[in-house]
Design a protein around this motif. Structure first.
Motif, PDB file in Angstrom:
ATOM      1  N   HIS A 358       0.826  -1.158   0.167  1.00  0.00           N
ATOM      2  CA  HIS A 358       0.020  -0.100   0.088  1.00  0.00           C
ATOM      3  C   HIS A 358       1.038   1.239   0.093  1.00  0.00           C
ATOM      4  O   HIS A 358       0.486   2.330  -0.202  1.00  0.00           O
ATOM      5  CB  HIS A 358      -0.933   0.057   1.276  1.00  0.00           C
ATOM      6  N   SER A 359       2.013   1.141   0.130  1.00  0.00           N
ATOM      7  CA  SER A 359       3.151   2.348   0.469  1.00  0.00           C
ATOM      8  C   SER A 359       2.979   3.116  -1.109  1.00  0.00           C
ATOM      9  O   SER A 359       3.342   4.421  -1.026  1.00  0.00           O
ATOM     10  CB  SER A 359       4.404   1.887   0.775  1.00  0.00           C
ATOM     11  N   LEU A 360       2.848   2.287  -2.250  1.00  0.00           N
ATOM     12  CA  LEU A 360       3.024   3.307  -3.402  1.00  0.00           C
ATOM     13  C   LEU A 360       1.790   3.696  -3.619  1.00  0.00           C
ATOM     14  O   LEU A 360       1.753   4.836  -4.076  1.00  0.00           O
ATOM     15  CB  LEU A 360       3.230   1.698  -4.342  1.00  0.00           C
ATOM     16  N   ARG A 361       0.609   3.134  -3.400  1.00  0.00           N
ATOM     17  CA  ARG A 361      -0.709   4.060  -3.684  1.00  0.00           C
ATOM     18  C   ARG A 361      -0.927   5.202  -2.759  1.00  0.00           C
ATOM     19  O   ARG A 361      -1.370   6.293  -3.058  1.00  0.00           O
ATOM     20  CB  ARG A 361      -1.755   2.933  -3.339  1.00  0.00           C
ATOM     21  N   ALA A 362      -0.262   4.939  -1.333  1.00  0.00           N
ATOM     22  CA  ALA A 362      -0.368   5.959  -0.481  1.00  0.00           C
ATOM     23  C   ALA A 362       0.537   6.802  -0.858  1.00  0.00           C
ATOM     24  O   ALA A 362       0.345   8.271  -0.770  1.00  0.00           O
ATOM     25  CB  ALA A 362       0.026   5.545   1.045  1.00  0.00           C
ATOM     26  N   GLY A 363       2.064   6.730  -1.319  1.00  0.00           N
ATOM     27  CA  GLY A 363       2.811   7.532  -1.696  1.00  0.00           C
ATOM     28  C   GLY A 363       2.516   8.375  -3.107  1.00  0.00           C
ATOM     29  O   GLY A 363       2.720   9.621  -2.990  1.00  0.00           O
ATOM     30  N   PHE A 364       1.678   7.821  -3.827  1.00  0.00           N
ATOM     31  CA  PHE A 364       1.011   8.800  -5.009  1.00  0.00           C
ATOM     32  C   PHE A 364       0.081   9.771  -4.339  1.00  0.00           C
ATOM     33  O   PHE A 364       0.179  10.919  -4.747  1.00  0.00           O
ATOM     34  CB  PHE A 364       0.320   7.953  -6.109  1.00  0.00           C
ATOM     35  N   ALA A 365      -0.853   9.446  -3.472  1.00  0.00           N
ATOM     36  CA  ALA A 365      -1.774  10.524  -3.112  1.00  0.00           C
ATOM     37  C   ALA A 365      -1.023  11.537  -2.126  1.00  0.00           C
ATOM     38  O   ALA A 365      -1.374  12.786  -2.450  1.00  0.00           O
ATOM     39  CB  ALA A 365      -2.869   9.810  -1.925  1.00  0.00           C
ATOM     40  N   THR A 366      -0.089  11.286  -1.359  1.00  0.00           N
ATOM     41  CA  THR A 366       0.614  11.945  -0.695  1.00  0.00           C
ATOM     42  C   THR A 366       1.422  13.120  -1.476  1.00  0.00           C
ATOM     43  O   THR A 366       1.460  14.308  -1.261  1.00  0.00           O
ATOM     44  CB  THR A 366       1.551  11.450   0.530  1.00  0.00           C
ATOM     45  N   ASN A 386     -14.753   8.201  -2.114  1.00  0.00           N
ATOM     46  CA  ASN A 386     -14.882   8.915  -0.848  1.00  0.00           C
ATOM     47  C   ASN A 386     -13.719  10.177  -0.533  1.00  0.00           C
ATOM     48  O   ASN A 386     -12.717   9.714  -0.450  1.00  0.00           O
ATOM     49  CB  ASN A 386     -14.821   8.075   0.392  1.00  0.00           C
ATOM     50  N   PRO A 387     -14.106  11.486  -0.793  1.00  0.00           N
ATOM     51  CA  PRO A 387     -13.194  12.451  -0.318  1.00  0.00           C
ATOM     52  C   PRO A 387     -12.388  12.275   0.907  1.00  0.00           C
ATOM     53  O   PRO A 387     -11.333  12.554   1.111  1.00  0.00           O
ATOM     54  CB  PRO A 387     -13.964  13.835  -0.553  1.00  0.00           C
ATOM     55  N   ARG A 388     -13.155  11.526   1.947  1.00  0.00           N
ATOM     56  CA  ARG A 388     -12.442  11.603   3.330  1.00  0.00           C
ATOM     57  C   ARG A 388     -11.197  10.739   3.256  1.00  0.00           C
ATOM     58  O   ARG A 388     -10.137  10.824   3.938  1.00  0.00           O
ATOM     59  CB  ARG A 388     -13.643  11.141   4.387  1.00  0.00           C
ATOM     60  N   THR A 389     -11.238   9.713   2.383  1.00  0.00           N
ATOM     61  CA  THR A 389     -10.014   8.833   2.348  1.00  0.00           C
ATOM     62  C   THR A 389      -8.717   9.507   1.571  1.00  0.00           C
ATOM     63  O   THR A 389      -7.716   9.470   2.127  1.00  0.00           O
ATOM     64  CB  THR A 389     -10.264   7.559   1.219  1.00  0.00           C
ATOM     65  N   VAL A 390      -9.141  10.398   0.707  1.00  0.00           N
ATOM     66  CA  VAL A 390      -8.061  11.479   0.143  1.00  0.00           C
ATOM     67  C   VAL A 390      -7.535  12.323   1.135  1.00  0.00           C
ATOM     68  O   VAL A 390      -6.377  12.731   1.264  1.00  0.00           O
ATOM     69  CB  VAL A 390      -8.432  11.841  -1.231  1.00  0.00           C
ATOM     70  N   HIS A 391      -8.469  12.839   1.700  1.00  0.00           N
ATOM     71  CA  HIS A 391      -8.177  13.761   2.776  1.00  0.00           C
ATOM     72  C   HIS A 391      -7.248  13.291   3.846  1.00  0.00           C
ATOM     73  O   HIS A 391      -6.421  14.088   4.243  1.00  0.00           O
ATOM     74  CB  HIS A 391      -9.354  14.464   3.304  1.00  0.00           C
ATOM     75  N   ARG A 392      -7.157  12.127   4.248  1.00  0.00           N
ATOM     76  CA  ARG A 392      -6.265  11.556   5.091  1.00  0.00           C
ATOM     77  C   ARG A 392      -4.860  11.757   4.749  1.00  0.00           C
ATOM     78  O   ARG A 392      -3.867  12.069   5.462  1.00  0.00           O
ATOM     79  CB  ARG A 392      -6.663  10.142   5.489  1.00  0.00           C
ATOM     80  N   TYR A 393      -4.655  11.615   3.425  1.00  0.00           N
ATOM     81  CA  TYR A 393      -3.326  11.499   2.899  1.00  0.00           C
ATOM     82  C   TYR A 393      -2.878  13.130   2.560  1.00  0.00           C
ATOM     83  O   TYR A 393      -1.733  13.411   2.805  1.00  0.00           O
ATOM     84  CB  TYR A 393      -3.242  10.979   1.243  1.00  0.00           C
ATOM     85  N   ILE A 394      -3.908  14.074   2.298  1.00  0.00           N
ATOM     86  CA  ILE A 394      -3.616  15.461   2.159  1.00  0.00           C
ATOM     87  C   ILE A 394      -3.157  15.908   3.357  1.00  0.00           C
ATOM     88  O   ILE A 394      -2.320  16.670   3.504  1.00  0.00           O
ATOM     89  CB  ILE A 394      -4.799  16.016   1.621  1.00  0.00           C
ATOM     90  N   ARG A 395      -3.827  15.472   4.651  1.00  0.00           N
ATOM     91  CA  ARG A 395      -3.458  16.037   5.876  1.00  0.00           C
ATOM     92  C   ARG A 395      -2.073  15.548   6.379  1.00  0.00           C
ATOM     93  O   ARG A 395      -1.372  16.233   6.984  1.00  0.00           O
ATOM     94  CB  ARG A 395      -4.409  15.419   6.846  1.00  0.00           C
ATOM     95  N   VAL A 396      -1.630  14.604   5.728  1.00  0.00           N
ATOM     96  CA  VAL A 396      -0.206  13.989   6.191  1.00  0.00           C
ATOM     97  C   VAL A 396       0.762  15.044   5.260  1.00  0.00           C
ATOM     98  O   VAL A 396       1.527  15.234   5.828  1.00  0.00           O
ATOM     99  CB  VAL A 396      -0.203  12.535   5.600  1.00  0.00           C
TER     100      VAL A 396
END
Length: 410
Positions: A358-366, A386-396
C-alpha cells in the motif's frame, strides 16, 4: 470449556480433510450442492457453482474458505449447526474469537497479542453471510445480536489504524537505486522491478491490482497534442469493482527523467520479454551479455509504439523471476508485491516493517497533494470515491493547509 475458534488448525487430519472436502466449492456447501443437483441437471448445477465462484476474487475466496472451515470445525466441536447458522451461535463464536490471544511476535510489547483484529472478525462474519447467500439462505449476520457483538468488539478494541508509510518521490528514487546490477542474472528482475515500482506509484495501484496486470492490459498511445507516448493501463477487476463492470483505465504519462519514466520502464521490460518469447532463456541471456542492460541517459520511449506481446493469452505483466534470471509463466502474487517493496526498502537502509504494497498507492496520493494536485485529480487517478479517504493523505502531506489554527495569531 468452549473450543477455541483457532482449534481447526489442530484438528485430526481426517476431520480437517472432511471439512475441506465439504467446503471445497467455497461458497456452496457440498451437501447443499447435492440437493441442487437432485433438482437440476449436472450442467445447470455446474454453471451455478462456476458463477458463484466467479462472484468473488480468488483472494477473497481463499479467505472465505479458511473462515468457513474454522466456523464449521467450531460448530462440529460445540455440537452446533453450521448451515443454516443460528445468529446466537455466530455471536458467541465471534465473541470467543475476539477474546483469543496468541504469543507476541518479536518486537511487540507484552507476552501475548490479540489473535484476530476487528477487521478480521468482520471478514469472518462476511464469509458466513456469503456462504448463506450462495446457498439461498438468509444471513445470520443481519441479526441484531451479531451486529451488536461486532459493534462492541470494535468499541472495546478501538486502536489507531496501522498504516504503511507512503513511498514519496525521493523514497521511490532510493528504491530504484537498489536494483540489481546491470547484466546477468539480475537484469530481468532489474527491469521488471523498475516497472512495477513506477506503475504502482504513478498509477496509485493496490498490490492486488499490480499483481493482476497482464500484457493485454497495457496499451502504448501517442498523445497527439504532445506527440509523446503514454501508457494506458486497464484494470479489469479492482477492490471497489470486483465484478469488472466498470472497467477502469489509468493513464501514465511520460516522465520528465528517463529513470523515473513509466513508459521507458515499460519499453525496457517489453524488450526483454520479446527476446525471451522469441529465443527463450539462452537467447535472453545472450542478449543481456551483449550489454543490453546498460543505463541510458536519454528516453528510450521516443517513438515506442511497438509490439507489447498482447495476444489475448492474459500473460502476466509481472511474472515471477528466479535467482538465475529465469522468467516464469506465473504472475507474482499480491503478497509478493508487498515483499518486493519491503525488500527494496531494507536495501535502502529503511525499516521494512514500515513499508508494504500500500506504500506505493499512499505515496502517490501524498506526493500528488504535496505537488498541489486537487482532490478531484487525486481521486480520479486513484479511483477513490470517498473524499475523506483522500483527505487523510492530504493532511499527512500538508497538515497546516486549510487549518483555522493558523488564523488565531498565536
Amino acid at each position: 470449556m468452549g473450543v477455541s475458534p483457532s482449534t481447526p488448525r489442530a484438528l485430526p487430519e481426517p476431520v480437517r480433510a472432511a471439512l475441506e472436502r465439504r467446503t471445497g466449492s467455497v461458497l456452496v456447501d457440498t451437501e447443499h450442492l447435492a440437493a441442487v443437483r437432485a433438482r437440476f441437471d449436472d450442467d445447470q448445477a455446474a454453471a451455478l457453482t462456476r458463477y458463484l465462484r466467479a462472484s468473488q476474487s480468488p483472494n477473497t475466496l481463499r479467505a472465505y474458505r479458511s473462515d468457513w472451515i474454522a466456523w464449521s470445525a467450531w460448530c462440529a466441536a460445540e455440537g452446533r449447526q453450521a448451515l443454516p447458522a443460528d445468529p446466537l451461535d455466530v455471536a458467541v463464536y465471534l465473541a470467543a474469537a475476539a477474546e483469543e490471544r496468541r504469543p507476541a511476535r518479536a518486537g511487540e510489547t507484552g507476552p501475548t497479542r490479540w489473535a484476530f483484529s476487528p477487521a478480521t472478525l468482520e471478514r469472518k462474519a462476511a464469509a458466513l453471510a456469503a456462504v448463506h447467500a450462495a446457498n439461498g439462505l438468509p444471513s445470520p449476520t443481519r441479526a441484531d445480536v451479531v451486529r451488536l457483538t461486532l459493534r462492541g468488539i470494535r468499541r472495546t478494541r478501538r486502536s489507531r489504524p496501522h498504516r504503511k508509510r507512503p513511498v514519496l518521490l525521493h523514497t521511490l528514487e532510493e528504491l530504484l537505486a537498489q536494483r540489481p546490477e546491470a547484466g546477468w542474472p539480475g537484469e530481468p528482475a532489474r527491469r521488471r522491478d523498475a516497472l512495477l515500482l513506477l506503475v504502482g506509484f504513478a498509477g496509485a495501484l493496490r498490490r492486488s491490482e499490480v499483481a493482476g496486470l497482464t500484457l493485454d492490459d497495457v496499451v502504448v498511445h501517442v498523445d497527439p497534442s504532445t506527440n509523446e507516448p503514454v501508457l494506458l493501463v486497464d484494470l479489469a477487476v479492482t477492490k471497489t469493482d470486483p465484478s469488472g463492470v466498470r472497467q477502469q483505465r489509468v493513464v501514465l504519462p511520460r516522465g520528465a527523467r528517463p529513470h523515473t519514466c513509466p513508459v521507458c520502464a515499460f519499453a525496457a521490460w517489453v524488450e526483454l520479454l520479446e527476446i525471451h518469447t522469441e529465443r527463450g532463456g539462452p537467447g535472453l541471456r545472450e542478449h543481456v551479455a551483449q550489454g543490453a542492460g546498460a543505463e541510458r541517459s536519454v528516453h528510450r520511449c521516443h517513438g515506442f509504439e511497438g509490439t507489447w506481446l498482447a495476444d489475448g493469452q492474459a500473460r502476466p505483466l509481472f511474472p515471477v523471476i528466479n535467482r538465475h534470471g529465469g522468467v516464469g509463466a506465473r504472475a507474482m502474487s499480491g503478497p509478493a508485491v508487498a515483499e518486493l517493496v519491503k525488500r527494496y526498502a531494507q536495501r535502502a537502509g529503511l525499516d521494512p516493517d514500515l513499508f508494504g504494497g500500500h506504500s506505493l498507492r499512499a505515496g502517490f496520493a501524498t506526493q500528488a497533494a504535496l505537488g498541489g494536485a486537487s482532490d478531484r485529480e487525486i481521486m480520479r487517478q486513484g479511483r477513490w470515491s470517498n473524499p475523506r479517504t483522500v483527505h487523510r493523505y492530504i493532511r499527512v502531506a500538508n497538515p497546516l493547509d486549510d487549518n483555522a489554527v493558523t488564523k488565531l495569531g498565536l
